[in-house]
Scaffold this active site. Structure first.
Site, PDB file in Angstrom:
ATOM      1  N   HIS A 158       0.512  -1.227  -0.342  1.00 39.16           N
ATOM      2  CA  HIS A 158       0.038   0.417  -0.006  1.00 39.16           C
ATOM      3  C   HIS A 158       0.867   1.633   0.148  1.00 39.16           C
ATOM      4  O   HIS A 158       0.429   2.101  -0.953  1.00 39.16           O
ATOM      5  CB  HIS A 158      -0.676   0.456   0.701  1.00 39.16           C
ATOM      6  N   HIS A 196       1.192   4.676  -2.619  1.00 35.50           N
ATOM      7  CA  HIS A 196       1.924   6.375  -2.821  1.00 35.50           C
ATOM      8  C   HIS A 196       3.010   7.191  -3.639  1.00 35.50           C
ATOM      9  O   HIS A 196       2.715   7.827  -4.029  1.00 35.50           O
ATOM     10  CB  HIS A 196       2.146   6.780  -0.830  1.00 35.50           C
ATOM     11  N   GLU A 237      -5.862   9.007  -0.364  1.00 35.81           N
ATOM     12  CA  GLU A 237      -6.314   8.022  -0.075  1.00 35.81           C
ATOM     13  C   GLU A 237      -6.930   7.128  -1.274  1.00 35.81           C
ATOM     14  O   GLU A 237      -6.899   6.332  -1.586  1.00 35.81           O
ATOM     15  CB  GLU A 237      -6.357   7.330   1.320  1.00 35.81           C
ATOM     16  N   SER A 251      -4.172   0.634  -4.667  1.00 37.60           N
ATOM     17  CA  SER A 251      -3.692  -0.327  -4.091  1.00 37.60           C
ATOM     18  C   SER A 251      -4.354  -1.955  -3.683  1.00 37.60           C
ATOM     19  O   SER A 251      -4.030  -2.485  -3.044  1.00 37.60           O
ATOM     20  CB  SER A 251      -2.597  -0.060  -3.040  1.00 37.60           C
TER      21      SER A 251
HETATM   22 FE    FE Z   1      -1.951   5.944   3.046  1.00 38.56          FE
END
Ligand code: FE
Ligand code: PHE
Length: 288
Positions: A127, A132, A173, A192
């Protein structure tokens, strides 16, 4: 797992950074990354935003195995001055913001187990890095993340962290962006996730609303299921302009007197892109 956030763990420095210990990942752990990578990169073609896909490429995320943070940081630093550092898990808010403000992205170093490919409660290295890091190679998004860190340090003094956290949630997010071909994904929590990368874009359940800063900061969110609403930005430039160039102090004051908005609500002033059926949320909670 309870984390004691009063003191950094013994092998960490005061900023909570620990060595990644890349050499100690097992072949099995690298294999979990490769499986997740193959599945998500196939899924994201035509779904993820162009800067995200470009970032995957320029950072050479496809070379196989869990990335070595030193290597990755070297590439990333050349592009936007960002680095990736390992931390043991959750870190105190001030530590997190301080890292962002200095263009350091903190990432977990552990990887999920093979039986957790689809769902995991805590963010792992897949993740944190796959989700990111690609966008940190985009100059405008890179500036947004740094500005967010500085804004976080400021919000601590205003005791307005909950409001600011919602902005992170609904952009970094779970954000969607409008591109010439239609809506695309850019939020790390979506890109993700195997299930949510379809749900967020194609499912009739969730609302999709035009991003509005004050509206977003009033909106509660759910951490244990797909989102009931997503907010769509027009560009990272516009996001940066609306946030970095605004003084949040008067906004925090105003928000204190305004009621929160439920995650599935639509209000009069919303610019609605899709009105969701909320069938997914209802199926999870048939009594409502
Ligand atoms: Fe995150
Ligand atoms: N401009 C915001 C403030 O005055 C800080 C901020 C910038 C917050 C970018 C989020 C994103 O506090």
């Amino acid at each position: 797992m309870a984390t004691d956030l009063s003191l950094p763990p013994t092998d960490a420095t005061a900023d909570w950074v620990i060595p990644q210990n890349w050499a100690s990942y097992s072949p099995r752990e690298h294999h979990v990354w490769d499986q997740l990578y193959a599945r998500q990169s196939a899924m994201l073609k035509g779904r993820a935003s162009a800067p995200f896909l470009k970032g995957m490429d320029s950072l050479r995320l496809s070379r196989g195995g869990i990335p070595d943070f030193e290597d990755l940081s070297e590439r990333l630093h050349k592009l936007t001055g960002w680095q990736v550092v390992a931390v043991p898990g959750l870190v105190p808010d001030a530590v997190f913001f301080e890292h962002l403000a200095n263009r350091r992205f903190v990432a977990g170093r552990f990887i999920r187990k093979p039986e957790q490919l689809d769902y995991l409660e805590e963010p792992d290295v897949f993740h944190d890095v796959f989700g990111h890091v690609p966008l940190l190679s985009d100059p405008v998004f890179a500036d947004y993340m740094q500005a967010y860190g500085l804004g976080g340090l400021r919000a601590l003094n205003f005791h307005s962290l909950e409001k600011l956290a919602r902005l992170y949630w609904y952009t970094v997010e779970f954000g969607l962006i409008r591109e010439s071909g239609g809506l695309r994904l850019y939020g790390a929590g979506i890109v993700s996730s195997f299930g949510e990368s379809v749900f967020a874009l194609d499912d009739p359940s969730p609302n999709r609303l035009q991003f509005d800063l004050e509206r977003v900061m009033r909106t509660r969110y759910q951490i244990d299921d797909y989102q009931q609403g997503y907010f769509v930005i027009d560009s990272f430039e516009e996001l940066l302009h609306q946030t970095a160039e605004a003084d949040f102090a008067p906004l925090y004051c105003r928000l204190e007197d305004l009621p929160d908005i439920a995650p599935d609500a639509i209000i009069d002033t919303d610019r609605v892109i899709n009105r969701g059926t909320q069938a997914h949320a209802r199926s999870r909670n048939p009594s409502c």
